[in-house]
Design a protein around this motif. Structure first.
Motif, PDB file in Angstrom:
ATOM      1  N   PRO A  21    -118.651  68.842 167.942  1.00  0.00           N
ATOM      2  CA  PRO A  21    -119.091  70.239 167.915  1.00  0.00           C
ATOM      3  C   PRO A  21    -120.117  70.528 169.005  1.00  0.00           C
ATOM      4  O   PRO A  21    -121.019  69.740 169.250  1.00  0.00           O
ATOM      5  CB  PRO A  21    -119.704  70.375 166.514  1.00  0.00           C
ATOM      6  N   GLY A  22    -119.937  71.674 169.650  1.00  0.00           N
ATOM      7  CA  GLY A  22    -120.731  72.032 170.805  1.00  0.00           C
ATOM      8  C   GLY A  22    -119.960  71.891 172.098  1.00  0.00           C
ATOM      9  O   GLY A  22    -120.325  72.475 173.118  1.00  0.00           O
ATOM     10  N   GLY A  23    -118.864  71.132 172.053  1.00  0.00           N
ATOM     11  CA  GLY A  23    -118.019  70.953 173.223  1.00  0.00           C
ATOM     12  C   GLY A  23    -116.765  71.798 173.134  1.00  0.00           C
ATOM     13  O   GLY A  23    -116.355  72.243 172.060  1.00  0.00           O
ATOM     14  N   ALA A  24    -116.136  72.024 174.273  1.00  0.00           N
ATOM     15  CA  ALA A  24    -114.843  72.706 174.311  1.00  0.00           C
ATOM     16  C   ALA A  24    -113.759  71.765 173.783  1.00  0.00           C
ATOM     17  O   ALA A  24    -113.951  70.552 173.742  1.00  0.00           O
ATOM     18  CB  ALA A  24    -114.527  73.152 175.736  1.00  0.00           C
ATOM     19  N   PRO A  25    -112.603  72.302 173.370  1.00  0.00           N
ATOM     20  CA  PRO A  25    -111.527  71.452 172.826  1.00  0.00           C
ATOM     21  C   PRO A  25    -110.726  70.749 173.925  1.00  0.00           C
ATOM     22  O   PRO A  25    -109.504  70.828 173.984  1.00  0.00           O
ATOM     23  CB  PRO A  25    -110.674  72.449 172.047  1.00  0.00           C
ATOM     24  N   HIS A  26    -111.446  70.053 174.794  1.00  0.00           N
ATOM     25  CA  HIS A  26    -110.857  69.379 175.945  1.00  0.00           C
ATOM     26  C   HIS A  26    -110.461  67.964 175.546  1.00  0.00           C
ATOM     27  O   HIS A  26    -111.313  67.100 175.330  1.00  0.00           O
ATOM     28  CB  HIS A  26    -111.877  69.349 177.086  1.00  0.00           C
ATOM     29  N   VAL A  27    -109.170  67.715 175.430  1.00  0.00           N
ATOM     30  CA  VAL A  27    -108.680  66.402 175.033  1.00  0.00           C
ATOM     31  C   VAL A  27    -108.237  65.635 176.279  1.00  0.00           C
ATOM     32  O   VAL A  27    -107.713  66.212 177.238  1.00  0.00           O
ATOM     33  CB  VAL A  27    -107.521  66.502 174.021  1.00  0.00           C
ATOM     34  N   ARG A  28    -108.452  64.342 176.238  1.00  0.00           N
ATOM     35  CA  ARG A  28    -108.049  63.465 177.333  1.00  0.00           C
ATOM     36  C   ARG A  28    -107.400  62.225 176.736  1.00  0.00           C
ATOM     37  O   ARG A  28    -107.789  61.757 175.657  1.00  0.00           O
ATOM     38  CB  ARG A  28    -109.243  63.049 178.198  1.00  0.00           C
ATOM     39  N   VAL A  29    -106.393  61.687 177.432  1.00  0.00           N
ATOM     40  CA  VAL A  29    -105.730  60.460 177.017  1.00  0.00           C
ATOM     41  C   VAL A  29    -105.728  59.502 178.200  1.00  0.00           C
ATOM     42  O   VAL A  29    -105.343  59.877 179.316  1.00  0.00           O
ATOM     43  CB  VAL A  29    -104.288  60.711 176.531  1.00  0.00           C
ATOM     44  N   PHE A  30    -106.155  58.265 177.940  1.00  0.00           N
ATOM     45  CA  PHE A  30    -106.228  57.240 178.968  1.00  0.00           C
ATOM     46  C   PHE A  30    -105.291  56.089 178.627  1.00  0.00           C
ATOM     47  O   PHE A  30    -105.143  55.727 177.456  1.00  0.00           O
ATOM     48  CB  PHE A  30    -107.650  56.692 179.085  1.00  0.00           C
ATOM     49  N   ASP A  31    -104.671  55.519 179.647  1.00  0.00           N
ATOM     50  CA  ASP A  31    -103.878  54.298 179.499  1.00  0.00           C
ATOM     51  C   ASP A  31    -104.759  53.135 179.918  1.00  0.00           C
ATOM     52  O   ASP A  31    -105.031  52.953 181.109  1.00  0.00           O
ATOM     53  CB  ASP A  31    -102.618  54.381 180.363  1.00  0.00           C
ATOM     54  N   LEU A  32    -105.201  52.337 178.963  1.00  0.00           N
ATOM     55  CA  LEU A  32    -106.073  51.230 179.296  1.00  0.00           C
ATOM     56  C   LEU A  32    -105.326  50.067 179.931  1.00  0.00           C
ATOM     57  O   LEU A  32    -105.933  49.155 180.473  1.00  0.00           O
ATOM     58  CB  LEU A  32    -106.838  50.760 178.057  1.00  0.00           C
ATOM     59  N   GLY A  33    -103.978  50.099 179.858  1.00  0.00           N
ATOM     60  CA  GLY A  33    -103.208  49.081 180.545  1.00  0.00           C
ATOM     61  C   GLY A  33    -103.278  49.214 182.053  1.00  0.00           C
ATOM     62  O   GLY A  33    -103.214  48.231 182.784  1.00  0.00           O
ATOM     63  N   SER A  34    -103.423  50.445 182.528  1.00  0.00           N
ATOM     64  CA  SER A  34    -103.466  50.691 183.969  1.00  0.00           C
ATOM     65  C   SER A  34    -104.810  51.223 184.435  1.00  0.00           C
ATOM     66  O   SER A  34    -105.085  51.260 185.636  1.00  0.00           O
ATOM     67  CB  SER A  34    -102.376  51.702 184.359  1.00  0.00           C
ATOM     68  N   GLY A  35    -105.661  51.651 183.493  1.00  0.00           N
ATOM     69  CA  GLY A  35    -106.930  52.247 183.861  1.00  0.00           C
ATOM     70  C   GLY A  35    -106.810  53.683 184.321  1.00  0.00           C
ATOM     71  O   GLY A  35    -107.744  54.224 184.905  1.00  0.00           O
ATOM     72  N   LYS A  36    -105.680  54.347 184.031  1.00  0.00           N
ATOM     73  CA  LYS A  36    -105.445  55.700 184.524  1.00  0.00           C
ATOM     74  C   LYS A  36    -105.493  56.733 183.396  1.00  0.00           C
ATOM     75  O   LYS A  36    -105.196  56.425 182.241  1.00  0.00           O
ATOM     76  CB  LYS A  36    -104.084  55.780 185.220  1.00  0.00           C
ATOM     77  N   GLU A  37    -105.844  57.955 183.756  1.00  0.00           N
ATOM     78  CA  GLU A  37    -105.762  59.068 182.828  1.00  0.00           C
ATOM     79  C   GLU A  37    -104.315  59.542 182.729  1.00  0.00           C
ATOM     80  O   GLU A  37    -103.627  59.685 183.739  1.00  0.00           O
ATOM     81  CB  GLU A  37    -106.661  60.198 183.303  1.00  0.00           C
ATOM     82  N   VAL A  38    -103.852  59.796 181.493  1.00  0.00           N
ATOM     83  CA  VAL A  38    -102.462  60.237 181.271  1.00  0.00           C
ATOM     84  C   VAL A  38    -102.381  61.755 181.245  1.00  0.00           C
ATOM     85  O   VAL A  38    -101.556  62.350 181.933  1.00  0.00           O
ATOM     86  CB  VAL A  38    -101.923  59.644 179.950  1.00  0.00           C
ATOM     87  N   VAL A  39    -103.220  62.396 180.434  1.00  0.00           N
ATOM     88  CA  VAL A  39    -103.258  63.855 180.361  1.00  0.00           C
ATOM     89  C   VAL A  39    -104.689  64.300 180.144  1.00  0.00           C
ATOM     90  O   VAL A  39    -105.536  63.544 179.648  1.00  0.00           O
ATOM     91  CB  VAL A  39    -102.367  64.435 179.227  1.00  0.00           C
ATOM     92  N   SER A  40    -104.961  65.555 180.478  1.00  0.00           N
ATOM     93  CA  SER A  40    -106.271  66.169 180.270  1.00  0.00           C
ATOM     94  C   SER A  40    -106.052  67.667 180.184  1.00  0.00           C
ATOM     95  O   SER A  40    -105.600  68.285 181.149  1.00  0.00           O
ATOM     96  CB  SER A  40    -107.213  65.818 181.428  1.00  0.00           C
TER      97      SER A  40
END
Length: 362
Positions: free
Chosen positions: A170-189
């Motif tokens: 609470p206090g933040g925008a509904p900004h969701v992020r998904v990371f692939d820890l197998g590659s160290g990359k962000e999948v979606v944001s």
């Protein structure tokens, strides 16, 4: 920045070059050190040990105190026996900790993923399920965002991705992020709900549509918005594929959410109201928006809400519903079978702590 490292102090190297655990159970570790972004990034995750180690492969759920509690996490097997018990962050921190379980490194043992509650940088950590050594950490958002982080994790899917999802408190925008820890990359944001809302977002991960690829489930925190749960297809870069209201559309106090697979069907989604809501936990078929179980977890007039999780406690492939009441009652975890609503387990992980606890199952 995602930082990966093996915890050499608790690991030995076998003849074949694979990391294997040292003999004997290690003492509960404490990790109070601050995040150091100057350390080099290394990806993918270290190679897992050759085979699971005994009882640690039986981990089924983890719990951590909500706000006003320390960052102590406890990991249990399906019978309620403790496997790990330690501080995921500086033990003086009083914002609580959100724990989830998933086999991130692919060794057959559920690993622990944690995120802090409000009051510190949004530092997500991953601990090896065998010995609680830290194997990865990263900042989910800008270091100055201190609203707390909601977290979910999923083992490698058919695309080989070991995913961690995050949403602000609470206090933040509904900004969701998904990371692939197998590659160290962000999948979606992206924003799971209108970006002007400030209730944050709660997240879960599971294969909802049965395509073998993990999907993202999101629900709003407390804000002027209905209790809408949305499912996003991560095989198609976050395309919405389902949504339903967890409770009456007039409820705007926030929704806790969890998800788990079930045999021969799409994943199930569990929901509970945030503080101010009643003590009802519900389990849905998310594609149909149909409730398949409604369980009152404590006295009906309680208005502290309920934290929820789903876990296969017996290892038979069918999840049980995990519940912990919100602020105002002791944070006692209770587990229920979905077919007959029977309570099958009760654990008081923090000796009557009255401000609620988060639970993550597998």
């Amino acid at each position: 920045m995602i930082r990966f490292r093996a915890a050499a102090a608790l690991l030995a190297v076998g003849a074949a070059g694979l990391a294997v655990p040292a003999q004997g159970p290690p003492p509960p570790p404490v990790f109070p050190e601050p995040y150091d972004p100057s350390l080099p990034r290394r990806a993918p995750l270290p190679a897992p040990p050759a085979a699971p180690v005994g009882k640690f492969a039986t981990a089924r759920f983890a719990v951590g105190p909500a706000a006003n509690g320390g960052p102590r996490v406890r990991v249990f097997d399906g019978k309620g026996e403790t496997l790990h018990d330690f501080y995921a962050y500086d033990e003086q921190f009083a914002g609580g900790v959100r724990p989830v379980l998933a086999d991130i490194n692919g060794d057959g043992v559920p690993d622990l993923v944690t995120a802090p509650g409000p009051g510190m940088a949004p530092l997500v950590r991953v601990f090896d399920g065998r010995d609680a050594s830290k194997i990865a950490e990263f900042l989910a958002y800008d270091e100055g965002m201190k609203a707390g982080v909601n977290v979910a994790a999923a083992a490698r899917d058919k695309n080989g991705r070991a995913l961690v999802a995050v949403g602000p408190g609470p206090g933040g925008a509904p900004h969701v992020r998904v990371f692939d820890l197998g590659s160290g990359k962000e999948v979606v944001s992206f924003f799971a709900f209108p970006e002007q809302l400030t209730g944050g977002a709660r997240v879960a991960l599971a294969d909802v549509n049965g395509d073998g690829v993990t999907d993202l489930i999101a629900a709003p925190g407390p804000c002027p918005y209905p209790p809408t749960v949305r499912v996003f297809d991560l095989a198609r870069t976050g395309k919405p594929i389902a949504e339903f209201n967890a409770f009456e559309a007039t409820w705007q106090g926030g929704v806790w959410v969890a998800a788990a697979p079930r045999p021969g069907g799409n994943a199930l989604v569990a929901v509970g109201a945030d503080n101010g809501g009643g003590p009802i936990a519900r389990v849905f078929n998310p594609l149909r928006g149909q409730s398949i179980a409604d369980i009152v977890v404590t006295q009906p007039d309680f208005r502290g809400g309920v934290h929820v999780g789903l876990a296969d406690l017996t290892g038979n492939g069918t999840p049980e519903l995990l519940t912990v009441p919100g602020p105002g009652l002791p944070a006692v975890l209770r587990a229920y079978r979905l077919n007959d609503r029977k309570k099958v387990l009760e654990v008081d992980p923090f000796a009557g702590f009255p401000d609620g606890a988060f639970v993550g199952g597998i």
